[in-house]
Scaffold this active site. Sequence first.
Site, PDB file in Angstrom:
ATOM      1  N   GLU A 208      18.634 -14.867  23.030  1.00  0.00           N
ATOM      2  CA  GLU A 208      18.690 -13.629  22.465  1.00  0.00           C
ATOM      3  C   GLU A 208      19.015 -12.562  23.566  1.00  0.00           C
ATOM      4  OE1 GLU A 208      15.771 -12.603  18.824  1.00  0.00           O
ATOM      5  OE2 GLU A 208      14.626 -13.793  20.435  1.00  0.00           O
TER       6      GLU A 208
ATOM      7  N   LYS B 107      14.574 -13.784  25.821  1.00  0.00           N
ATOM      8  CA  LYS B 107      14.961 -12.405  25.357  1.00  0.00           C
ATOM      9  C   LYS B 107      15.567 -11.771  26.423  1.00  0.00           C
ATOM     10  CE  LYS B 107      11.725 -11.586  21.491  1.00  0.00           C
ATOM     11  NZ  LYS B 107      12.764 -11.517  20.473  1.00  0.00           N
TER      12      LYS B 107
ATOM     13  N   ASP C 124       6.628 -18.569  19.541  1.00  0.00           N
ATOM     14  CA  ASP C 124       7.390 -17.659  18.387  1.00  0.00           C
ATOM     15  C   ASP C 124       8.782 -18.689  18.082  1.00  0.00           C
ATOM     16  OD1 ASP C 124       8.141 -15.367  16.783  1.00  0.00           O
ATOM     17  OD2 ASP C 124       9.371 -14.891  18.235  1.00  0.00           O
TER      18      ASP C 124
ATOM     19  N   HIS D 226      11.320 -23.315  15.316  1.00  0.00           N
ATOM     20  CA  HIS D 226      12.765 -23.497  15.303  1.00  0.00           C
ATOM     21  C   HIS D 226      13.203 -24.586  16.214  1.00  0.00           C
ATOM     22  CE1 HIS D 226      12.563 -19.835  13.104  1.00  0.00           C
ATOM     23  NE2 HIS D 226      12.720 -18.795  14.054  1.00  0.00           N
TER      24      HIS D 226
ATOM     25  N   HIS E 204      13.456 -19.836   8.717  1.00  0.00           N
ATOM     26  CA  HIS E 204      14.762 -19.569   8.390  1.00  0.00           C
ATOM     27  C   HIS E 204      15.971 -20.275   8.970  1.00  0.00           C
ATOM     28  CE1 HIS E 204      14.472 -16.749  12.038  1.00  0.00           C
ATOM     29  NE2 HIS E 204      15.751 -16.855  11.796  1.00  0.00           N
TER      30      HIS E 204
ATOM     31  N   ARG F 126       0.883  -1.105   0.077  1.00  0.00           N
ATOM     32  CA  ARG F 126      -0.102  -0.014   0.196  1.00  0.00           C
ATOM     33  C   ARG F 126       0.786   1.400  -0.192  1.00  0.00           C
ATOM     34  NH1 ARG F 126      -4.178  -0.990   4.985  1.00  0.00           N
ATOM     35  NH2 ARG F 126      -1.828  -1.721   5.755  1.00  0.00           N
TER      36      ARG F 126
ATOM     37  N   LYS G 120       6.401 -17.782   9.177  1.00  0.00           N
ATOM     38  CA  LYS G 120       5.866 -18.018  10.015  1.00  0.00           C
ATOM     39  C   LYS G 120       5.342 -16.855  11.041  1.00  0.00           C
ATOM     40  CE  LYS G 120       9.637 -17.674  13.563  1.00  0.00           C
ATOM     41  NZ  LYS G 120       8.988 -16.786  14.631  1.00  0.00           N
TER      42      LYS G 120
ATOM     43  N   LYS H 152      20.142 -22.206   7.622  1.00  0.00           N
ATOM     44  CA  LYS H 152      21.501 -22.014   8.163  1.00  0.00           C
ATOM     45  C   LYS H 152      22.472 -23.199   7.953  1.00  0.00           C
ATOM     46  CE  LYS H 152      19.993 -18.760  11.741  1.00  0.00           C
ATOM     47  NZ  LYS H 152      20.510 -17.563  11.338  1.00  0.00           N
TER      48      LYS H 152
END
Length: 549
Positions: free
Chosen positions: A279, A401, A298, A303, A241, A104, A211, A245
């Site tokens: 992370e 995290k 998530d 993963h 993803h 958009r 995802k 790797k």
Amino acid sequence: MSKRLPQRGGAERPVGEPSGAAPATGTPGDGTAAATGPAGPLPHWTNPLRDQGDRRLPPVAGPCGLVVFGVTGDLSRKKLMPAVYDLANRGLLPPGFSLVGFARRDWADEDFSQIVYEAVKEHARTPFREEVWRQLADGMRFVPGDFSDDTAFKQLRHAVEDLDAARGTSGNYAFYLSVPPKFFPAVVRQLKKHGLANAPEGSWRRAVIEKPFGRDLASAHELNAVVHEVFGPDQVFRIDHYLGKETVQNILALRFANTMFEPIWNRSFVDHVQITMAEDIGIGGRAGYYDGIGAARDVIQNHLLQLLALTAMEEPASFDAQSLLAEKLKVLKAVRGPADLGRDTVRGQYAAGWQGGEQVVGYLEEDGIDPGSVTDTYAAVKLEIDNRRWAGVPFYLRTGKRLGRRVTEIAVVLQRAPHSPFDTEATEELGRNAIVIRVQPDEGVTVRFGSKVPGTSMEIRDVTMDFAYGESFTESSPEAYERLILDVLLGDANLFPRHQEVEESWKILDPIEEYWAAHGRPAPYASGGWGPEEADEMLARDGRSWRRP
């Protein structure tokens, strides 16, 4: 926009043309057909050494194009567009490759090219080359509109047909849905309505989905049903993803190309397995997506369960997509969740603390987060696999995290020797042997074992042998999205989870999420640490402890 670059005009030679190569021939749609343009055929170059069986050389995509929905988002800017350029720069895309953006924005083709140019200059892995850019930019088009706009999808169809004629894409297109899952049904149904999902005879059409693949089993099943109304299972490529790797793919090489590891890769020698994705950052600007999703949905559902499947699977009959799917499905179906969800699962939420020398706020103080949110930013679970190879071996999965550092690894921790002739004092600093596969950031493999300390006394300590990609190979590892986008264009589904895997993963996670939803708040943990104390206690009850990477 004020800035403009020269966008039209071909390069002196097609992208990826090797010196002295000859044009390939083939039938339309088989990935080898010569492209056609207004002035006649555009040569599609292949490497004759690979044609003779030299597997060191990667395959080159046949005539094709890529349509990206949500092309203005961060994923597209930071990952997808640079990956497309890097593939072109490595000579892995056909000369007539075309890229269409849909979003958009009131942009012309030149505006879109400028945005891609800036993304490539900032984020591309390979050096910028003007001749490569010009060839790529000449095949870029932009279609403005939203997902309910029939006129925009008619314009998209015209753009695809024009590129077929001008660039020789032979009707081969992949549609990349880089949009939130709630828009998937609208996009795929519009593609069907306007004939874009139907490939001309001898050509192909494919859908690429990012995802999350649903938020639970019911929504995943519904999403799969909607997508499969339009695209067959072999046409749908679900991007995880992590599977692109190099070190993840190296799990298969490590296990099945060597004789030293597979004989001990079982319950007779392995004490437990730890799979960690940590992370050191917070949620950043992802509050709108992350709150209500959380760490387990998530990361663990996709993963980490994929890493578990690759680590625990039996040797496949071959490395084609169906054989890999069959073995991964066997493992996922055999996974048994915790019998005691209160003891063997932990969820946490980061609080304020120190990270990298800076004071950071807690999750509930982040912009856009409800102060009463119970979303987990840390999750740890204990799983077991009910089969002969792994019976009784716990698999501990954790993600979070604002942890101590950014790292993803798989640690296969071996049992202690059944008998030790050494004095206790000689081995008091000796830990367990371990094989550690480092997925990021320092890709490689570490083997930890005991060795005698130099000197007159018998003292044994842990030492490591390290393999690092950066030291052993002269070529740097490609970004995951490079490999995955190329595989989509080649039709190679090896590294893409199928809908059966997605649904089996939700069957594992759903009972855990349901238990958490009914039992209070996540445990707080200080930013910069390694998660809540409850996670350490979970392993301590089993006589084990988490690795500190």
